[in-house]
Design a protein around this motif. Structure first.
Motif, PDB file in Angstrom:
ATOM      1  N   ARG A   1      -0.962   1.459   9.069  1.00 36.44           N
ATOM      2  CA  ARG A   1      -1.968   0.897   9.972  1.00 36.44           C
ATOM      3  C   ARG A   1      -2.896  -0.022   9.179  1.00 36.44           C
ATOM      4  O   ARG A   1      -3.038   0.117   7.973  1.00 36.44           O
ATOM      5  CB  ARG A   1      -2.749   2.033  10.640  1.00 36.44           C
ATOM      6  CG  ARG A   1      -1.856   2.825  11.608  1.00 36.44           C
ATOM      7  CD  ARG A   1      -2.642   3.925  12.289  1.00 36.44           C
ATOM      8  NE  ARG A   1      -3.260   4.797  11.278  1.00 36.44           N
ATOM      9  CZ  ARG A   1      -4.503   5.231  11.343  1.00 36.44           C
ATOM     10  NH1 ARG A   1      -5.284   4.865  12.351  1.00 36.44           N
ATOM     11  NH2 ARG A   1      -4.987   6.028  10.426  1.00 36.44           N
TER      12      ARG A   1
ATOM     13  N   GLU B   1       4.654  -9.575  18.156  1.00 37.57           N
ATOM     14  CA  GLU B   1       4.961  -8.279  17.527  1.00 37.57           C
ATOM     15  C   GLU B   1       5.201  -7.205  18.583  1.00 37.57           C
ATOM     16  O   GLU B   1       6.149  -6.433  18.500  1.00 37.57           O
ATOM     17  CB  GLU B   1       3.814  -7.835  16.613  1.00 37.57           C
ATOM     18  CG  GLU B   1       3.779  -8.568  15.284  1.00 37.57           C
ATOM     19  CD  GLU B   1       2.482  -8.304  14.526  1.00 37.57           C
ATOM     20  OE1 GLU B   1       1.650  -7.505  15.005  1.00 37.57           O
ATOM     21  OE2 GLU B   1       2.308  -8.922  13.464  1.00 37.57           O
TER      22      GLU B   1
ATOM     23  N   THR C   1       9.195   6.459   9.502  1.00 36.99           N
ATOM     24  CA  THR C   1       8.148   5.440   9.684  1.00 36.99           C
ATOM     25  C   THR C   1       8.213   4.816  11.078  1.00 36.99           C
ATOM     26  O   THR C   1       7.193   4.443  11.646  1.00 36.99           O
ATOM     27  CB  THR C   1       8.237   4.309   8.630  1.00 36.99           C
ATOM     28  OG1 THR C   1       9.573   3.830   8.596  1.00 36.99           O
ATOM     29  CG2 THR C   1       7.840   4.804   7.261  1.00 36.99           C
ATOM     30  N   LYS C   2       9.432   4.737  11.622  1.00 31.58           N
ATOM     31  CA  LYS C   2       9.547   4.184  12.967  1.00 31.58           C
ATOM     32  C   LYS C   2       9.103   5.178  14.036  1.00 31.58           C
ATOM     33  O   LYS C   2       9.025   4.835  15.216  1.00 31.58           O
ATOM     34  CB  LYS C   2      11.005   3.825  13.260  1.00 31.58           C
ATOM     35  CG  LYS C   2      11.457   2.509  12.691  1.00 31.58           C
ATOM     36  CD  LYS C   2      12.911   2.285  13.096  1.00 31.58           C
ATOM     37  CE  LYS C   2      13.574   1.258  12.208  1.00 31.58           C
ATOM     38  NZ  LYS C   2      15.020   1.515  12.091  1.00 31.58           N
TER      39      LYS C   2
ATOM     40  N   GLU D   1       8.559  -5.102  19.411  1.00 31.57           N
ATOM     41  CA  GLU D   1       8.588  -3.640  19.327  1.00 31.57           C
ATOM     42  C   GLU D   1       8.781  -2.988  20.687  1.00 31.57           C
ATOM     43  O   GLU D   1       8.770  -1.764  20.813  1.00 31.57           O
ATOM     44  CB  GLU D   1       7.294  -3.119  18.675  1.00 31.57           C
ATOM     45  CG  GLU D   1       7.351  -3.204  17.177  1.00 31.57           C
ATOM     46  CD  GLU D   1       5.992  -2.973  16.530  1.00 31.57           C
ATOM     47  OE1 GLU D   1       5.051  -2.547  17.247  1.00 31.57           O
ATOM     48  OE2 GLU D   1       5.890  -3.222  15.323  1.00 31.57           O
TER      49      GLU D   1
ATOM     50  N   GLU E   1      13.076   5.423   7.071  1.00 33.58           N
ATOM     51  CA  GLU E   1      12.858   4.505   8.196  1.00 33.58           C
ATOM     52  C   GLU E   1      12.757   5.252   9.532  1.00 33.58           C
ATOM     53  O   GLU E   1      11.967   4.888  10.391  1.00 33.58           O
ATOM     54  CB  GLU E   1      13.974   3.457   8.242  1.00 33.58           C
ATOM     55  CG  GLU E   1      13.864   2.475   7.098  1.00 33.58           C
ATOM     56  CD  GLU E   1      14.847   1.316   7.193  1.00 33.58           C
ATOM     57  OE1 GLU E   1      15.564   1.216   8.210  1.00 33.58           O
ATOM     58  OE2 GLU E   1      14.890   0.509   6.250  1.00 33.58           O
TER      59      GLU E   1
ATOM     60  N   LYS F   1      11.361  -7.112   6.423  1.00 33.03           N
ATOM     61  CA  LYS F   1      11.949  -5.764   6.467  1.00 33.03           C
ATOM     62  C   LYS F   1      13.138  -5.670   5.518  1.00 33.03           C
ATOM     63  O   LYS F   1      13.290  -4.696   4.779  1.00 33.03           O
ATOM     64  CB  LYS F   1      12.420  -5.439   7.889  1.00 33.03           C
ATOM     65  CG  LYS F   1      11.301  -5.064   8.835  1.00 33.03           C
ATOM     66  CD  LYS F   1      11.910  -4.649  10.154  1.00 33.03           C
ATOM     67  CE  LYS F   1      10.860  -4.385  11.206  1.00 33.03           C
ATOM     68  NZ  LYS F   1      11.465  -4.240  12.530  1.00 33.03           N
TER      69      LYS F   1
ATOM     70  N   TYR G   1       2.824  -3.565   6.278  1.00 34.00           N
ATOM     71  CA  TYR G   1       2.636  -3.609   7.732  1.00 34.00           C
ATOM     72  C   TYR G   1       3.964  -3.550   8.482  1.00 34.00           C
ATOM     73  O   TYR G   1       4.156  -2.715   9.358  1.00 34.00           O
ATOM     74  CB  TYR G   1       1.854  -4.858   8.143  1.00 34.00           C
ATOM     75  CG  TYR G   1       1.548  -4.864   9.619  1.00 34.00           C
ATOM     76  CD1 TYR G   1       0.519  -4.058  10.140  1.00 34.00           C
ATOM     77  CD2 TYR G   1       2.297  -5.641  10.504  1.00 34.00           C
ATOM     78  CE1 TYR G   1       0.265  -4.037  11.490  1.00 34.00           C
ATOM     79  CE2 TYR G   1       2.032  -5.624  11.874  1.00 34.00           C
ATOM     80  CZ  TYR G   1       1.015  -4.819  12.361  1.00 34.00           C
ATOM     81  OH  TYR G   1       0.761  -4.780  13.702  1.00 34.00           O
ATOM     82  N   TYR G   2       4.889  -4.419   8.128  1.00 34.95           N
ATOM     83  CA  TYR G   2       6.105  -4.528   8.941  1.00 34.95           C
ATOM     84  C   TYR G   2       7.175  -3.503   8.578  1.00 34.95           C
ATOM     85  O   TYR G   2       7.933  -3.074   9.427  1.00 34.95           O
ATOM     86  CB  TYR G   2       6.695  -5.938   8.856  1.00 34.95           C
ATOM     87  CG  TYR G   2       5.837  -6.947   9.560  1.00 34.95           C
ATOM     88  CD1 TYR G   2       5.698  -6.916  10.956  1.00 34.95           C
ATOM     89  CD2 TYR G   2       5.134  -7.915   8.849  1.00 34.95           C
ATOM     90  CE1 TYR G   2       4.891  -7.830  11.606  1.00 34.95           C
ATOM     91  CE2 TYR G   2       4.327  -8.836   9.498  1.00 34.95           C
ATOM     92  CZ  TYR G   2       4.205  -8.789  10.880  1.00 34.95           C
ATOM     93  OH  TYR G   2       3.404  -9.687  11.532  1.00 34.95           O
ATOM     94  N   TYR G   3       7.230  -3.132   7.322  1.00 39.44           N
ATOM     95  CA  TYR G   3       8.288  -2.186   6.945  1.00 39.44           C
ATOM     96  C   TYR G   3       7.776  -0.751   6.874  1.00 39.44           C
ATOM     97  O   TYR G   3       8.330   0.148   7.484  1.00 39.44           O
ATOM     98  CB  TYR G   3       8.915  -2.580   5.609  1.00 39.44           C
ATOM     99  CG  TYR G   3      10.070  -1.678   5.244  1.00 39.44           C
ATOM    100  CD1 TYR G   3      11.277  -1.768   5.922  1.00 39.44           C
ATOM    101  CD2 TYR G   3       9.962  -0.715   4.235  1.00 39.44           C
ATOM    102  CE1 TYR G   3      12.342  -0.933   5.624  1.00 39.44           C
ATOM    103  CE2 TYR G   3      11.025   0.121   3.925  1.00 39.44           C
ATOM    104  CZ  TYR G   3      12.209   0.004   4.621  1.00 39.44           C
ATOM    105  OH  TYR G   3      13.256   0.845   4.319  1.00 39.44           O
ATOM    106  N   HIS G   4       6.717  -0.562   6.142  1.00 40.32           N
ATOM    107  CA  HIS G   4       6.220   0.807   5.966  1.00 40.32           C
ATOM    108  C   HIS G   4       5.367   1.260   7.134  1.00 40.32           C
ATOM    109  O   HIS G   4       4.960   2.410   7.205  1.00 40.32           O
ATOM    110  CB  HIS G   4       5.465   0.930   4.645  1.00 40.32           C
ATOM    111  CG  HIS G   4       6.322   0.630   3.445  1.00 40.32           C
ATOM    112  ND1 HIS G   4       7.153   1.558   2.886  1.00 40.32           N
ATOM    113  CD2 HIS G   4       6.496  -0.512   2.735  1.00 40.32           C
ATOM    114  CE1 HIS G   4       7.811   1.005   1.865  1.00 40.32           C
ATOM    115  NE2 HIS G   4       7.420  -0.249   1.757  1.00 40.32           N
ATOM    116  N   LYS G   5       5.118   0.333   8.052  1.00 44.07           N
ATOM    117  CA  LYS G   5       4.406   0.637   9.296  1.00 44.07           C
ATOM    118  C   LYS G   5       3.033   1.272   9.060  1.00 44.07           C
ATOM    119  O   LYS G   5       2.615   2.176   9.786  1.00 44.07           O
ATOM    120  CB  LYS G   5       5.236   1.569  10.198  1.00 44.07           C
ATOM    121  CG  LYS G   5       6.663   1.104  10.423  1.00 44.07           C
ATOM    122  CD  LYS G   5       6.766   0.168  11.593  1.00 44.07           C
ATOM    123  CE  LYS G   5       8.193  -0.272  11.811  1.00 44.07           C
ATOM    124  NZ  LYS G   5       8.307  -1.457  12.641  1.00 44.07           N
TER     125      LYS G   5
END
Lengths: 185, 304
Positions: free
Chosen positions: A152, B12, A61-62, B16, A58, B52, A146-150
């Motif tokens: 594109r 979103e 990925t963040k 963020e 994380e 998540k 999209y939201y967790y693994h970020k």
């Protein structure tokens, strides 16, 4: 494969890389903390290790950790996360209530990953989880990517077989709407 | 749909924290004034958190599954260039049971830089130390690995080794009339019941008796010494065995060499240990070849 390449791959949501790191660090990490804390159960040690793997992933990925700001080896970085997690576990576990644990603030801050949202929503998260299962694929995977693994949108389109990133983006909005509706009902 | 996509994206970006200041303020005003938007915001925030949360659980499951593909964990095999106290400032104080993580480098540096300084210092140390010391498995670990893991601890008494008193299975030492046993017989019995100290006592008493120099006698005496943490005596005894005429020791030479290698490990004579295991390994038909290969491969011998 060198550390920067691993970080780059993980940054693209390539979870297969995790297996590689897992194999490299698992026994060593568990061996080290088991020696330090002989009363620590193997299952707990493994759980700590797995949590540390998740945090490492994380952080990458963040964008908290990327190939340009990795100042130590990835192994040192990972072990630091793992040790923080171990101490956190020791602190909260009643089995170790006779131990007093302290850790330098700066260090724990660098790896702070308490999940705010989990505290805020608590029980409701389970509900979303159930809805995601019901919704199934491709929505589930799309939202996860999209939201967790970020990932594109371009990559998601490629992975899930949409013609363009815009199509994927549209699909994502539809999935979100479906999920919201399921939750309200 | 167009508006929905736009709103979703806006939310979103707000979550963020990537909205420019002005847009963020607008966003917050809208939240207060537009109830419908505010509901949408709350729902989306929950959904994203849920996604998540669920993904994290899936990932953790996936990670936990990797364990099945690794060789079994064994602490004896632990080889690490990391020292938790030295490299990470982790301290466990047993007496008053206090655990603290400290980083000495940190105390003198400002907090922002401290972490990287600490790590840099630790890495420098690790590199220096690795070069000198950590290329090798510490002797004690090497011994435990070879003796307990690759081998199976002390040699199990083999009934086929021409048992002098013909013990039937399940016969216990206590059940036998003691006086009919001579010291050597008593020694084997004690050995069988894993009482190595008593075995040694009796073996030593039996020295000089007939058969006391037999390969069998020396083999089990050596093993008793090793099991009793007396590697030097074990080495001497196994070497004595191995200098007997070949036709006498054929049965014993292989296992004696294996345990001789282990005794060298225990005595931290790494060169001689390695030499002994290599000898076993070089003989393709040797019954201990496989074990010897494993020892040679799994121990980092380093420079001794």
């Amino acid at each position: 494969m060198d550390d920067t390449m691993i970080v780059e791959k993980l940054g693209r949501g390539d979870t297969k890389m995790l297996k590689n790191i897992y194999a490299q660090y698992h026994h060593e990490f568990i061996g080290l903390i088991s020696r330090k804390f002989p009363r620590l159960k193997y299952d707990d040690a493994e759980d700590i290790f797995n949590d540390a793997m998740v945090s490492l992933y994380e952080n990458i990925t963040k964008g908290k950790l990327n190939k340009d700001n990795l100042t130590s080896t990835l192994k040192t970085y990972f072990f630091q996360i793992g040790i923080n997690k171990t101490l956190a576990f020791i602190k909260k576990s009643s089995r170790f209530s006779d131990l007093q644990v302290s850790i330098k603030k700066e260090q724990s801050d660098a790896f702070d990953d308490t999940y705010e949202e989990e505290i805020e929503f608590e029980g409701k998260l389970k509900l979303v989880e159930g809805c995601m299962e019901k919704m199934g694929n491709p929505c589930k995977t799309l939202l996860e990517l999209y939201y967790y693994h970020k990932c594109r949108m371009v990559e998601i389109a490629e992975r899930l077989g949409y013609n363009t990133a815009d199509v994927a983006k549209n699909q994502k909005a539809k999935c979100m709407k479906r999920l919201r509706k399921m939750l309200v009902n | 749909m167009e508006k929905e996509i736009k709103d979703l994206e806006l939310i979103e970006r707000y979550l963020e924290k990537t909205l420019p200041n002005e847009e963020r303020l607008q966003f917050e005003t809208r939240l207060k004034e537009d109830e419908e938007f505010s509901t949408l915001y709350k729902e989306i925030k929950l959904v994203i958190a849920g996604v998540k949360h669920s993904s994290r659980k899936d990932l953790k499951k996936q990670i936990a599954g990797f364990a099945a593909e690794l060789p079994a964990f064994s602490e004896y095999r632990l080889q690490s260039d990391i020292d938790l106290e030295r490299d990470f400032g982790l301290q466990v104080i047993e007496s008053n049971l206090k655990v603290s993580a400290r980083n000495e480098a940190q105390s003198s540096k400002s907090s922002n830089q401290s972490w990287s300084y600490g790590i840099a210092a630790a890495i420098a140390l690790v590199i220096a130390a690795t070069f000198l010391f950590f290329n090798q498995t510490p002797p004690e670990k090497a011994y435990n690995l070879a003796y307990q893991e690759i081998g199976e601890g002390p040699y199990k008494f083999l009934a086929d080794d021409e048992d002098p008193i013909n013990l039937s299975r399940g016969t216990r030492k206590e059940d036998l009339p003691q006086k009919i046993l001579n010291a050597e017989q008593q020694a084997y019995l004690s050995y069988q019941s894993l009482d190595y100290q008593d075995a040694i006592k009796n073996f030593e008493m039996a020295k000089g008796e007939i058969g006391a120099q037999s390969p069998k006698f020396l083999f089990y005496l050596g093993n008793a010494y090793l099991a009793d943490d007396q590697p030097q005596k074990a080495i001497k005894t196994f070497n004595e065995l191995l200098t007997l005429p070949n036709n006498l020791i054929s049965d014993y030479s292989s296992r004696a060499k294996w345990y001789l290698g282990l005794a060298y490990l225990k005595n931290e004579e790494m060169d001689k240990a390695k030499e002994t295991f290599e000898e076993l390994s070089s003989n393709a038909s040797d019954s201990y070849k496989e074990k010897a290969d494993q020892v040679i491969e799994e121990i980092s011998w380093g420079i001794f």
